[in-house]
Design an enzyme around this catalytic site. Sequence first.
Site, PDB file in Angstrom:
ATOM      1  N   MET A   1      53.159 -20.623  16.052  1.00 14.97           N
ATOM      2  CA  MET A   1      53.068 -19.212  16.541  1.00 14.97           C
ATOM      3  C   MET A   1      51.883 -18.948  17.387  1.00 14.97           C
ATOM      4  SD  MET A   1      54.395 -17.212  13.090  1.00 14.97           S
ATOM      5  CE  MET A   1      53.289 -17.719  12.149  1.00 14.97           C
ATOM      6  N   CYS A   2      50.855 -19.578  17.106  1.00 14.71           N
ATOM      7  CA  CYS A   2      49.846 -19.288  17.861  1.00 14.71           C
ATOM      8  C   CYS A   2      49.547 -20.285  19.134  1.00 14.71           C
ATOM      9  CB  CYS A   2      48.387 -19.266  16.996  1.00 14.71           C
ATOM     10  SG  CYS A   2      48.458 -18.007  15.857  1.00 14.71           S
TER      11      CYS A   2
END
Length: 654
Positions: free
Chosen positions: A517-518
């Site tokens: 996600m990052c």
Amino acid sequence: MTSMDIPYSQISSFVNSSFFQKVSQLKLNKYRLDDTDKAIVGSVDFKFIGKNQPTSLSVDESSFNDNITYTHAQFPVKGILKNLNTVEDFRKVDKNEFLQSQGLVVHKSIQDRSCLKDLSKLTQFFILSFSDLKGFKFIYWFGFPSLVSRWKVNKLSGLTESQIEPYESKLNEWLNARLPIEQKQAFIIDNLEFKPFEQLSSFSPDDQLNIGFIDTSSILNKCSTQLRNILYMLAYYGFENIKVYNFRFNNTTSFTLDITLAEPLTSEPKTTGWERTAQGKLGPKLADIGALVDPARLADQSVDLNLKLMKWRVMPELDLDIIKNSKVLLLGAGTLGSYVSRVLLGYGVRHITFVDNGKVSFSNPVRQPLFNFTDCLEGGAPKAETAAKALKLIFPLITSQGYNLEVPMAGHPVTDEKRQYEDYQRLVTLIKEHDVVFLLMDSRETRWLPTVLCNVFDKICITAALGFDSYLVMRHGNLFNTEHIEAEENSHRLGCYFCNDIIAPKDSTTDRTLDQMCTVTRPGVALLASSLAAELFVSILQHPLKSHAPASLHDNATVLGCLPQQLRGFLHNFETSKLEANNYEYCSACSIQVLNEYKSRTWDFVKDALNENNYLEDLTGLTKVKQESEIAEKKFQEFENGLEFSDEDSEWIN
């Protein structure tokens, strides 16, 4: 009052700040390193003058115009500007020699008698200057070259109302006469008739000559120094006895001077005329206009300064206007969007729009320079709008807006059609309104629809994408004929971000772990990719074909050098590769099938691509390609294992 020299009042200069701003503009855009004399024009007022004031010569931004309209209370004064390139050049100028050289220009007009047709040649001025464009400071020194001739005043008499009355109507007629304005400040008086100096040859030097002079000073019983060169001219032509009617229109007393030439003219004319400071000393003046100009305008000029220096010192052919006037749409206001926008600002781009549906989180400000800690509070500010506001704080004249919308993504089913359709319409409108689109999002599928739209609407499209220690920067190829797509020659256009894929974009964001996600990437990668993306955009604009320009690794592809299609960089070995790939006929984003389908069905086509996982692959032929590759792979395996296969399948291995 007898046996005295002629009393003169010196000319003072008045420089409007707009004059210096015009000098700055011309220095950057036109003059550059050319420090030769530039023609300018000033004006002096002869009616609306305060009490006890010397002649005031004014210059402003209009002083550089060829055609200026003057009021009935002004005389134009021709001059030159010599603007030097360094303050050292200014200091090194021999001021006396320079003044004498300007005096010789006046003297030449007397020798060839051209001044008789144009008296402004006798009242010239000059400005010697240096412009510090970074500091908005200007060193300047006015000069009013006056040829020295010695005259003795036999009588100075004020004119009473009854004495001046016979001349009033003649003065008005003279000022309204259909003569060049340059001829009207001085004239010959012959039995109450005013005559231009062109008729001077009709008068004998042996007789007293009566002349009229419209004075531009209001100091009692002192003539404007503009009279000096007129008297020198008359002495040069042999006139030694003159009566000067000094007419004034400023509520001070007009007067007459009966004068006689006191000394013969020298063979080498002597010139005076440097302006003195307010303290009465000889020396230049300093104008600091930074405090007088709108700070936003100063910022505008300063941004242009560095670019113009780059243009005329290093790369004269660089087209800065096309960069400045381009409207740029950044899809993504995160790390890449922040850095790309800053490079674009540095290039003078004045219109930048952000699109993003995220909010500023606490991890963002250290990597995304348009945000700060306070933007993370209260759940986080909208990224797109905050980025636009940040650009305006950096450069107030930027036109920047942020739109909080979600780009429809292939493989992500429609869940709220009304909202998603509105987002789609807004995205289409934004792409139509802009000249270039940067795809700076962090997922593959968000790039799909903008890629399609940029090809349909023939917009420059640039993608930047990051890996942990790698990056991709590429420009998309566009159709040459968006009206008749079926006639397009695919083999001659560059590919897009999806042309190397054999599967259509699908949902890659659902069920991602934290590390997915990052954005996990070395911090310096984003700066490298962003700067290259912006530089690639600038290079594209320098090519006559713009978005249709072929990939070229030749240094002369544009004025900036080569024009690659793809740049792939790797930090583990600090290498950058320049690659090229043509359009793939089965591409899920830029193939003829996709573009035709979009043009005919628009939103309905987009909905199908969002809702149906295999729709794009079936439409483009990727499904068949995969099936054929699977059959071919199977047959090769059978062949390697020595198994028999039918004749009808032999085509897969031939």
